[in-house]
Motif scaffolding. Structure first.
Motif, PDB file in Angstrom:
ATOM      1  N   ALA A 197      63.428  37.373  36.801  1.00  0.00           N
ATOM      2  CA  ALA A 197      64.055  38.209  37.830  1.00  0.00           C
ATOM      3  C   ALA A 197      65.495  37.766  38.091  1.00  0.00           C
ATOM      4  O   ALA A 197      66.396  38.604  38.213  1.00  0.00           O
ATOM      5  CB  ALA A 197      63.240  38.155  39.114  1.00  0.00           C
ATOM      6  N   LEU A 198      65.710  36.465  38.156  1.00  0.00           N
ATOM      7  CA  LEU A 198      67.065  35.948  38.368  1.00  0.00           C
ATOM      8  C   LEU A 198      67.976  36.319  37.209  1.00  0.00           C
ATOM      9  O   LEU A 198      69.120  36.751  37.416  1.00  0.00           O
ATOM     10  CB  LEU A 198      67.022  34.429  38.538  1.00  0.00           C
ATOM     11  CG  LEU A 198      68.365  33.727  38.722  1.00  0.00           C
ATOM     12  CD1 LEU A 198      68.992  34.128  40.042  1.00  0.00           C
ATOM     13  CD2 LEU A 198      68.184  32.227  38.651  1.00  0.00           C
TER      14      LEU A 198
ATOM     15  N   GLY B 168      68.894  40.027  37.323  1.00  0.00           N
ATOM     16  CA  GLY B 168      69.860  40.306  38.386  1.00  0.00           C
ATOM     17  C   GLY B 168      71.245  39.780  38.083  1.00  0.00           C
ATOM     18  O   GLY B 168      72.251  40.405  38.417  1.00  0.00           O
ATOM     19  N   ALA B 169      71.325  38.655  37.417  1.00  0.00           N
ATOM     20  CA  ALA B 169      72.629  38.039  37.135  1.00  0.00           C
ATOM     21  C   ALA B 169      73.302  38.622  35.899  1.00  0.00           C
ATOM     22  O   ALA B 169      74.534  38.636  35.817  1.00  0.00           O
ATOM     23  CB  ALA B 169      72.458  36.535  36.961  1.00  0.00           C
TER      24      ALA B 169
ATOM     25  N   HIS C 286      73.241  41.792  34.653  1.00  0.00           N
ATOM     26  CA  HIS C 286      73.730  43.174  34.790  1.00  0.00           C
ATOM     27  C   HIS C 286      73.627  43.934  33.467  1.00  0.00           C
ATOM     28  O   HIS C 286      74.551  44.645  33.079  1.00  0.00           O
ATOM     29  CB  HIS C 286      75.172  43.204  35.295  1.00  0.00           C
ATOM     30  CG  HIS C 286      75.377  42.546  36.609  1.00  0.00           C
ATOM     31  ND1 HIS C 286      74.884  43.067  37.780  1.00  0.00           N
ATOM     32  CD2 HIS C 286      75.994  41.385  36.947  1.00  0.00           C
ATOM     33  CE1 HIS C 286      75.200  42.266  38.782  1.00  0.00           C
ATOM     34  NE2 HIS C 286      75.874  41.239  38.300  1.00  0.00           N
TER      35      HIS C 286
ATOM     36  N   PHE D 119      71.564  49.628  38.210  1.00  0.00           N
ATOM     37  CA  PHE D 119      70.950  49.062  39.407  1.00  0.00           C
ATOM     38  C   PHE D 119      69.509  49.529  39.607  1.00  0.00           C
ATOM     39  O   PHE D 119      68.623  48.719  39.898  1.00  0.00           O
ATOM     40  CB  PHE D 119      71.788  49.430  40.639  1.00  0.00           C
ATOM     41  CG  PHE D 119      71.230  48.904  41.921  1.00  0.00           C
ATOM     42  CD1 PHE D 119      71.343  47.571  42.247  1.00  0.00           C
ATOM     43  CD2 PHE D 119      70.569  49.753  42.811  1.00  0.00           C
ATOM     44  CE1 PHE D 119      70.823  47.083  43.430  1.00  0.00           C
ATOM     45  CE2 PHE D 119      70.044  49.284  43.985  1.00  0.00           C
ATOM     46  CZ  PHE D 119      70.174  47.937  44.302  1.00  0.00           C
TER      47      PHE D 119
ATOM     48  N   ILE E  37      66.859  47.946  37.182  1.00  0.00           N
ATOM     49  CA  ILE E  37      66.731  46.512  37.459  1.00  0.00           C
ATOM     50  C   ILE E  37      65.898  46.292  38.723  1.00  0.00           C
ATOM     51  O   ILE E  37      65.031  45.413  38.763  1.00  0.00           O
ATOM     52  CB  ILE E  37      68.111  45.825  37.581  1.00  0.00           C
ATOM     53  CG1 ILE E  37      68.730  45.678  36.194  1.00  0.00           C
ATOM     54  CG2 ILE E  37      67.990  44.460  38.237  1.00  0.00           C
ATOM     55  CD1 ILE E  37      70.078  45.009  36.183  1.00  0.00           C
ATOM     56  N   MET E  38      66.125  47.114  39.752  1.00  0.00           N
ATOM     57  CA  MET E  38      65.350  46.962  40.984  1.00  0.00           C
ATOM     58  C   MET E  38      63.872  47.269  40.752  1.00  0.00           C
ATOM     59  O   MET E  38      62.999  46.577  41.285  1.00  0.00           O
ATOM     60  CB  MET E  38      65.910  47.869  42.090  1.00  0.00           C
ATOM     61  CG  MET E  38      67.233  47.398  42.636  1.00  0.00           C
ATOM     62  SD  MET E  38      67.208  45.698  43.213  1.00  0.00           S
ATOM     63  CE  MET E  38      66.050  45.775  44.525  1.00  0.00           C
TER      64      MET E  38
ATOM     65  N   ILE F 120      62.402  44.263  38.912  1.00  0.00           N
ATOM     66  CA  ILE F 120      62.272  43.115  39.814  1.00  0.00           C
ATOM     67  C   ILE F 120      61.122  43.335  40.802  1.00  0.00           C
ATOM     68  O   ILE F 120      60.384  42.393  41.114  1.00  0.00           O
ATOM     69  CB  ILE F 120      63.610  42.831  40.539  1.00  0.00           C
ATOM     70  CG1 ILE F 120      64.613  42.259  39.530  1.00  0.00           C
ATOM     71  CG2 ILE F 120      63.417  41.873  41.704  1.00  0.00           C
ATOM     72  CD1 ILE F 120      65.999  42.041  40.081  1.00  0.00           C
TER      73      ILE F 120
END
Length: 107
Positions: free
Chosen positions: A33-34, A37-38, A40, A44, A47-48, A51
């Motif tokens: 997850a990290l 998010g980092a 890219h 958006f 990715i959400m 996650i």
């Protein structure tokens, strides 16, 4: 040794492999997850969604590996508690989204 002490040792082995597996799975899910998010690498929205899916998996890992959700011999009080927790979480998250949506409509 007494019979109860021997049975307790059979139920709880010396090396807690189940806890180690759960810990490693938790770390993997957290770092995936990290990383998403980092990095890219996707827009958006996707990715959400990914996650959030990883968060659901993280909840399942916590319930089954650490909280021993399915290992109870007694009544299903833990199911009632989990249901109440889910209802509260949905109410808080839904209320937050509703308030934020209402606030954006006012301005």
């Amino acid at each position: 040794m007494s019979q109860s002490h021997v049975k307790a040792n059979e139920k709880h082995p010396l090396f807690p492999i189940k806890n180690v597996i759960g810990f490693v799975l938790s770390l993997i899910l957290t770092f995936v997850a990290l990383g998403l998010g980092a990095a890219h690498i996707l827009p958006f929205g996707p990715i959400m969604l990914i996650i959030m899916g990883l968060a659901v998996l993280q909840i399942a890992v916590q319930l089954f590996f650490f909280m021993h959700f399915m290992e109870s011999d007694g009544p299903a009080y833990h199911v009632i508690g989990l249901t109440i927790g889910i209802i509260n979480a949905v109410a808080v998250i839904g209320g937050t989204i509703w308030v934020m949506t209402f606030n954006s409509q006012v301005h």
